[in-house]
Write a protein that holds these residues in place. Sequence first.
Motif, PDB file in Angstrom:
ATOM      1  N   ASP A 153       0.949  -1.177   0.074  1.00 15.36           N
ATOM      2  CA  ASP A 153       0.049  -0.132  -0.124  1.00 15.36           C
ATOM      3  C   ASP A 153       0.897   1.115   0.004  1.00 15.36           C
ATOM      4  O   ASP A 153       1.956   1.335   0.709  1.00 15.36           O
ATOM      5  CB  ASP A 153      -1.023  -0.054   1.329  1.00 15.36           C
ATOM      6  N   HIS A 154       0.666   2.329  -0.756  1.00 11.89           N
ATOM      7  CA  HIS A 154       1.115   3.783  -0.678  1.00 11.89           C
ATOM      8  C   HIS A 154       2.706   3.469  -0.887  1.00 11.89           C
ATOM      9  O   HIS A 154       3.651   3.557   0.001  1.00 11.89           O
ATOM     10  CB  HIS A 154       0.834   4.337   0.659  1.00 11.89           C
ATOM     11  N   PHE A 155       3.131   2.662  -1.908  1.00  5.61           N
ATOM     12  CA  PHE A 155       4.567   2.683  -2.228  1.00  5.61           C
ATOM     13  C   PHE A 155       4.853   3.926  -2.889  1.00  5.61           C
ATOM     14  O   PHE A 155       5.123   4.391  -3.991  1.00  5.61           O
ATOM     15  CB  PHE A 155       4.841   1.625  -2.999  1.00  5.61           C
ATOM     16  N   GLN A 156       4.887   4.877  -1.889  1.00  4.58           N
ATOM     17  CA  GLN A 156       5.007   6.499  -2.129  1.00  4.58           C
ATOM     18  C   GLN A 156       6.283   7.129  -2.362  1.00  4.58           C
ATOM     19  O   GLN A 156       7.267   6.805  -1.533  1.00  4.58           O
ATOM     20  CB  GLN A 156       4.521   7.292  -0.972  1.00  4.58           C
ATOM     21  N   VAL A 157       6.327   8.041  -3.188  1.00  2.00           N
ATOM     22  CA  VAL A 157       7.648   8.669  -3.392  1.00  2.00           C
ATOM     23  C   VAL A 157       7.742   9.844  -2.476  1.00  2.00           C
ATOM     24  O   VAL A 157       6.661  10.547  -2.854  1.00  2.00           O
ATOM     25  CB  VAL A 157       7.561   9.165  -5.050  1.00  2.00           C
TER      26      VAL A 157
END
Length: 460
Positions: A153-157
């Motif tokens: 979830d939310h492999f966020q930059v």
Amino acid sequence: MKIIEQISDAIEYKNEEVRIKDLNILKEKVIDELVWKAVFGDEEEKKFCKKLIYLIAQEMGIIPSSIYDLYVAIGQGEVGGFTVPAINIRGMAYDTAKAVFRAAKKLNVGALILEIARSEMGYTNQQPDEYTAVMLAAAIKEGWDLPIFIQGDHFQVNAKKFRQDPQKEIDAIKQLIKNSITAGFFNIDLDTSTLVDESKPTLDEQQKDNYTVAAELTKYIRKIQPKGIEVNLGGEIGEIGSKNSTEEELVAYMEGYLKLLPSNIKGITKLAIQTGTTHGGVPLPDGTIAKVKLDFDTIERLTKVARQKYKLAGCVQHGASTLPAELFDKFPKVGTLEIHLATEFQNILYDHPLFPDELRKQIYNWLFENCKDERKPEDTEQQFIYKTRKKALGPFKKELWSLPKDIKEAICTELQKKFEFLFDKLNVVNTKDIVKKYTKLVKVPFSDQQAIKEKFEGAD
């Protein structure tokens, strides 16, 4: 190896496969020992037990899988009418996951995702291989007999790091993706929405970094995904907690994204949008949560555009677990594909009347010492604690896993009731056969399975 002697009554290793000798012993005793050592053992025990749990799960038909084919079917109108719950499991992970599976089995639920975000991996101290092992162990314990959908979830930059050194930040995300896929995460949400720049004059320019990085990560994933598996991917057009998303933003993102993908590469199946929620809710000065005006019209409109124009499965709702109970049955009615749920389960853990007062005091004292820089001048003590107590889940992981049995059972009884409520309202009851129909089971072999063999043979 001592652990092999401890589990020899339940499992054996023959012809390069784990075989179950006694399922009752495995479920009643051995799996508890394996998952504890996978999380709290020494480094050798952790590595061995994580792999062994994975192999046992495969033998039982509990296969980490991609939800891609089901979502394609939803996008094509073959099936639908339900909203898939994606449950973030943070604290007391093994017991919480067991409560999820008990609730799902009771209601014949198959359409269900277990997930953890990039940020959660840090503050809960759960890296991908551990998370997979714990989820599989819980499934084994509860006699799960379906594929298991584990999601990043939310492999966020990180926007700040991206501005300083774009390639370094992209490489960090790629390494996380690689580690996660290796661990059995065959569902990944690419959150590059942090790169949206609303100061730019056109929607395309505003979304350009967002869709460009998402397309690059998509191509990377298609190169490294295991043979026979199409990792299910999601994008995001607006950072959760900001203004509500629009149809025009969705179109700008999708048009730009699709232009950058070669025709032979499959893209995302879903898009996360902003509809008025925030992650965890907004705590008021007394510690209660502010009421949220959720825009269901936005979900319905954007879902129609996503499905009709781009054949996506639909839109994803984040930050929803603390919403009023009476709202949840509206999500499937407006076509919401997936809903992400996290904070309420953490609240049930921390706020349960049987949660030990002394442990709660230790945790809050830890917050005051270690998270004090996160406290805003206007925050009351209750607001500060509510917003930061998730950060203690990693440092106090062992204490939470070691709560007395009666306390854990009481907490998990309440958790199970909550999961059953959500499954019912989201209309995923009796989706077991649908999942069986639309899920490919692919047993991904371990590249270092020889190490497992050597451990067993060395114990003979």
